[in-house]
Design a protein around this motif. Structure first.
Motif, PDB file in Angstrom:
ATOM      1  N   GLU A 144       0.833  -1.196   0.000  1.00  0.00           N
ATOM      2  CA  GLU A 144       0.000   0.000   0.000  1.00  0.00           C
ATOM      3  C   GLU A 144       0.872   1.253   0.000  1.00  0.00           C
ATOM      4  O   GLU A 144       0.591   2.222  -0.734  1.00  0.00           O
ATOM      5  CB  GLU A 144      -0.937  -0.018   1.207  1.00  0.00           C
ATOM      6  N   SER A 145       1.931   1.227   0.828  1.00  0.00           N
ATOM      7  CA  SER A 145       2.798   2.406   0.935  1.00  0.00           C
ATOM      8  C   SER A 145       3.569   2.647  -0.367  1.00  0.00           C
ATOM      9  O   SER A 145       3.682   3.784  -0.845  1.00  0.00           O
ATOM     10  CB  SER A 145       3.772   2.239   2.097  1.00  0.00           C
ATOM     11  N   VAL A 146       4.125   1.568  -0.913  1.00  0.00           N
ATOM     12  CA  VAL A 146       4.940   1.728  -2.112  1.00  0.00           C
ATOM     13  C   VAL A 146       4.056   2.117  -3.309  1.00  0.00           C
ATOM     14  O   VAL A 146       4.424   2.950  -4.151  1.00  0.00           O
ATOM     15  CB  VAL A 146       5.740   0.444  -2.395  1.00  0.00           C
ATOM     16  N   MET A 147       2.855   1.543  -3.414  1.00  0.00           N
ATOM     17  CA  MET A 147       1.956   1.883  -4.509  1.00  0.00           C
ATOM     18  C   MET A 147       1.539   3.342  -4.445  1.00  0.00           C
ATOM     19  O   MET A 147       1.141   3.939  -5.457  1.00  0.00           O
ATOM     20  CB  MET A 147       0.709   0.981  -4.471  1.00  0.00           C
ATOM     21  N   SER A 148       1.661   3.933  -3.269  1.00  0.00           N
ATOM     22  CA  SER A 148       1.352   5.359  -3.151  1.00  0.00           C
ATOM     23  C   SER A 148       2.589   6.213  -3.431  1.00  0.00           C
ATOM     24  O   SER A 148       2.538   7.429  -3.279  1.00  0.00           O
ATOM     25  CB  SER A 148       0.804   5.667  -1.754  1.00  0.00           C
ATOM     26  N   GLY A 149       3.715   5.522  -3.797  1.00  0.00           N
ATOM     27  CA  GLY A 149       4.906   6.251  -4.203  1.00  0.00           C
ATOM     28  C   GLY A 149       6.048   6.303  -3.182  1.00  0.00           C
ATOM     29  O   GLY A 149       7.093   6.903  -3.431  1.00  0.00           O
ATOM     30  N   GLU A 150       5.908   5.635  -2.049  1.00  0.00           N
ATOM     31  CA  GLU A 150       6.973   5.666  -1.027  1.00  0.00           C
ATOM     32  C   GLU A 150       8.035   4.594  -1.311  1.00  0.00           C
ATOM     33  O   GLU A 150       7.731   3.567  -1.938  1.00  0.00           O
ATOM     34  CB  GLU A 150       6.394   5.402   0.357  1.00  0.00           C
ATOM     35  N   ALA A 151       9.228   4.844  -0.825  1.00  0.00           N
ATOM     36  CA  ALA A 151      10.307   3.835  -0.810  1.00  0.00           C
ATOM     37  C   ALA A 151      10.560   3.477   0.653  1.00  0.00           C
ATOM     38  O   ALA A 151      10.635   4.352   1.514  1.00  0.00           O
ATOM     39  CB  ALA A 151      11.566   4.377  -1.456  1.00  0.00           C
ATOM     40  N   GLY A 186       3.164   1.012 -10.880  1.00  0.00           N
ATOM     41  CA  GLY A 186       2.559  -0.232 -11.308  1.00  0.00           C
ATOM     42  C   GLY A 186       2.877  -1.393 -10.388  1.00  0.00           C
ATOM     43  O   GLY A 186       2.134  -2.388 -10.367  1.00  0.00           O
ATOM     44  N   GLY A 187       3.958  -1.306  -9.661  1.00  0.00           N
ATOM     45  CA  GLY A 187       4.339  -2.419  -8.793  1.00  0.00           C
ATOM     46  C   GLY A 187       5.434  -2.026  -7.782  1.00  0.00           C
ATOM     47  O   GLY A 187       5.881  -0.880  -7.742  1.00  0.00           O
ATOM     48  N   THR A 188       5.845  -3.058  -7.014  1.00  0.00           N
ATOM     49  CA  THR A 188       6.848  -2.864  -5.941  1.00  0.00           C
ATOM     50  C   THR A 188       8.033  -3.768  -6.186  1.00  0.00           C
ATOM     51  O   THR A 188       7.871  -4.994  -6.303  1.00  0.00           O
ATOM     52  CB  THR A 188       6.248  -3.186  -4.555  1.00  0.00           C
ATOM     53  N   LEU A 189       9.202  -3.161  -6.257  1.00  0.00           N
ATOM     54  CA  LEU A 189      10.449  -3.937  -6.416  1.00  0.00           C
ATOM     55  C   LEU A 189      11.106  -4.083  -5.048  1.00  0.00           C
ATOM     56  O   LEU A 189      11.371  -3.083  -4.371  1.00  0.00           O
ATOM     57  CB  LEU A 189      11.395  -3.229  -7.385  1.00  0.00           C
TER      58      LEU A 189
END
Length: 615
Positions: A95-102, A138-141
């Motif tokens: 949820e956090s990464v999809m909102s643009g956080e690292a 689009g996704g989380t690496l």
């Protein structure tokens, strides 16, 4: 990861039916997804791509290894379904990464079932968004690094250090660590308890502040030499405690080296040896006393076998240490002393001391009088582990005691004899005296003569008296110390106590008469006294003493024979079993006495005399 493994995951991804997942068929994948998959497939680091809000899993060979037996079923599954035990954590991350956080986590703990059973796992996690061309996520690496071995190693190291510090703080010695240059960066608790120094004052080489000034320069010179050479450092010096008292320490430091052999640090200790040194000093004193003592000092083990044997024992008994160590002390007892030997050990094994005067046997078989004191030796717990014995040679003491007993018997005997002589002297003098003053004078003179004889006997320990010295002592009141009126002639002869006392009395009476009526009453008178060994009628050798006066008044025999006459003519002769002649020719009195040799002492204080021969 081997290339074959990389090919395996790549082939699995290419063959997987992605069209059955929210990701869609491969030919429809956006460029960002294709690039991300190519990136993780080429990386040896465990990586996983969580695509879309569902977090559909696409991972490489490194992650496959991390997943354990749950691979390959994880491929294409939503992450919440793939790892249900950490579903909440993964949901928050996606949820956090999809909102643009690292996001980044270090040594993050999980309890995972990678191989069918729960296990503790620590990982470093780095999450970053994968964006479309329009910037939307689009996704989380995720980069996943298993740090479990390092965590366990670090924990073991911390536990090891904790155990080390606990141990170091509780050992009796001071402990410290220094860098390669010798700068101390750690001390144990014992150091601070003893010195009272705060760490800021004690760090680096602060401990010389607590050294005795007489030892600082020498100790530091040796420290610097060891720092240069890298050799083990060891030294002994006193350190001052917080109470101001110096105590001695054995100090030692070991270099710790890296794989190349370079010193990277030093580990050192300081051990308090004050009591050890004091004990060593006491032992040295005791050893000196034992080594120089004239007494025999011996130790035995609990079986009675000799363990130590000092020079005093060697001198006393004649055995060297090599001859007796390891042997029973029974060899020092007389052959018939089995009961004494057994009795001694009965007392000792009950913890009792044994002290007595007894005899012991020397190497040559002779017996020696000794005072022996034997005591058990005990350990700290009270158990007896051996026995110590001190032997003192009392041969001389026994000789003195025997001599004293003899002297006391002799003194008693002589006192009785002397009193008998005095009683007889008083009776005879009183019987022939009509005037008290005359009686007193005569008694005093006769007692003084007897005293002179006794003085000579005492000087020779009552073994006898020189005949010449006896004559001079008795006549000295009448002739003075030197007189031409007196002539003495005879060989050196000693007579025993009985002869000395009786001859003294007779000589005194003769001298008294000579001073009153005979040769000693005028300046022209002369007295000649001679003695020699002469045979009697039976050809038995006797000591003959002759008194001859001349040059005095004409001699007239006394009409009445007083006590003096009785002494001269009868008493002395009877006491000495001697033949006495008492004559009164006109030219001067003559008296002689021929004594048996039983009354002659055949030795002198200077040495043994020759047998008497006829003159």
């Amino acid at each position: 990861m081997p290339s074959s493994a990389s090919h395996e995951m790549k082939e699995l991804v290419e063959q997987f039916d992605w069209g059955a997942t929210p990701v869609g068929p491969r030919e429809a994948w956006p460029i960002c997804l294709r690039c991300a998959v190519d990136l993780i497939m080429a990386s040896p680091v465990p990586m996983v791509l969580l695509w879309g809000p569902e977090g559909i899993m696409i991972y490489n060979d490194g992650y496959a290894t991390f997943s354990g037996s749950r691979h390959p079923e994880l491929l294409g599954l939503p992450v919440a379904e793939a790892w249900p035990e950490v579903a909440d954590f993964n949901a928050r991350v996606v949820e956090s990464v999809m909102s643009g956080e690292a996001l980044s986590f270090r040594d993050k703990y999980f309890n995972l079932k990678r191989r069918g059973v729960p296990e503790d796992v620590w990982v470093n996690l780095d999450y970053s968004p994968v964006r479309f061309e329009d910037g939307k996520v689009g996704g989380t690496l995720a980069i996943v690094v298993d740090t479990t071995p390092w965590v366990f190693a670090e924990r073991a190291q911390r536990e090891s250090e904790s155990r080390f510090r606990t141990l170091a703080d509780n050992i009796a010695a001071f402990a410290w660590m220094a860098d390669e240059a010798g700068n101390i960066f750690w001390y144990n608790k014992r150091w601070f308890d003893y010195t009272g120094l705060p760490f800021e004052e004690a760090k680096q080489w602060g401990w010389p502040q607590r050294q005795h000034p007489d030892h600082v320069d020498r100790a530091m010179e040796k420290v610097n030499r060891c720092l240069t050479t890298g050799e083990v450092w060891e030294d002994t010096f006193p350190l001052k405690g917080r109470d101001g008292v110096y105590r001695w320490f054995l100090s030692r430091a070991m270099p710790i080296r890296d794989d190349a052999g370079h010193v990277i640090r030093w580990f050192g200790t300081n051990t308090d040896i004050t009591e050890h040194l004091e004990e060593a000093e006491k032992n040295a004193q005791l050893a000196t006393i034992v080594a120089t003592s004239p007494d025999g000092i011996v130790s035995m083990n609990s079986e009675g076998l000799i363990q130590s044997w000092n020079p005093g024992a060697e001198q006393m008994f004649g055995y060297t240490a090599e001859e007796v160590i390891g042997k029973s002390d029974r060899l020092l007892f007389a052959e018939d002393a089995d009961e004494e030997f057994a009795e001694k050990y009965r007392h000792l094994r009950h913890g009792e001391h044994v002290s007595r005067d007894t005899v012991r046997r020397r190497k040559d078989g002779t017996l020696i009088d000794v005072a022996v004191n034997v005591a058990p030796m005990r350990r700290a717990d009270g158990r007896i582990f051996g026995f110590s014995a001190v032997f003192r040679d009392i041969t001389e003491r026994k000789r003195v005691e025997k001599h004293l007993r003899m002297v006391m018997r002799e003194l008693s005997h002589r006192t009785k004899n002397l009193l008998a002589v005095i009683v007889a002297m008083v009776r005879q003098t009183a019987r022939n005296s009509t005037d008290v003053a005359v009686l007193q004078s005569q008694l005093i003179q006769r007692l003084q003569s007897l005293s002179a004889s006794h003085d000579l006997l005492v000087a020779e320990d009552w073994t006898g008296a020189s005949l010449e010295e006896l004559i001079r002592a008795v006549l000295q009141p009448f002739t003075g110390a030197t007189s031409e009126a007196l002539e003495l002639r005879g060989a050196p002869v000693f007579v025993n106590a009985t002869a000395a006392q009786n001859l003294g009395l007779a000589l005194h009476e003769l001298a008294t008469n000579a001073a009153k009526y005979g040769a000693l009453s005028t300046s022209a008178g002369r007295l000649r006294i001679t003695w020699a060994f002469e045979p009697d009628a039976e050809d038995t050798l006797r000591l003959v003493l002759r008194w001859e006066e001349r040059g005095g008044p004409r001699v007239v025999p006394a009409a009445v024979k007083g006590f003096g006459h009785v002494v001269i003519e009868r008493v002395v002769g009877q006491a000495l079993s001697a033949n006495v002649d008492y004559e009164f020719p006109p030219q001067g009195v003559r008296w002689s006495i021929a004594m048996p040799l039983d009354f002659v002492v055949r030795w002198r204080s200077q040495g043994t005399a020759a047998e008497p021969a006829a003159s």
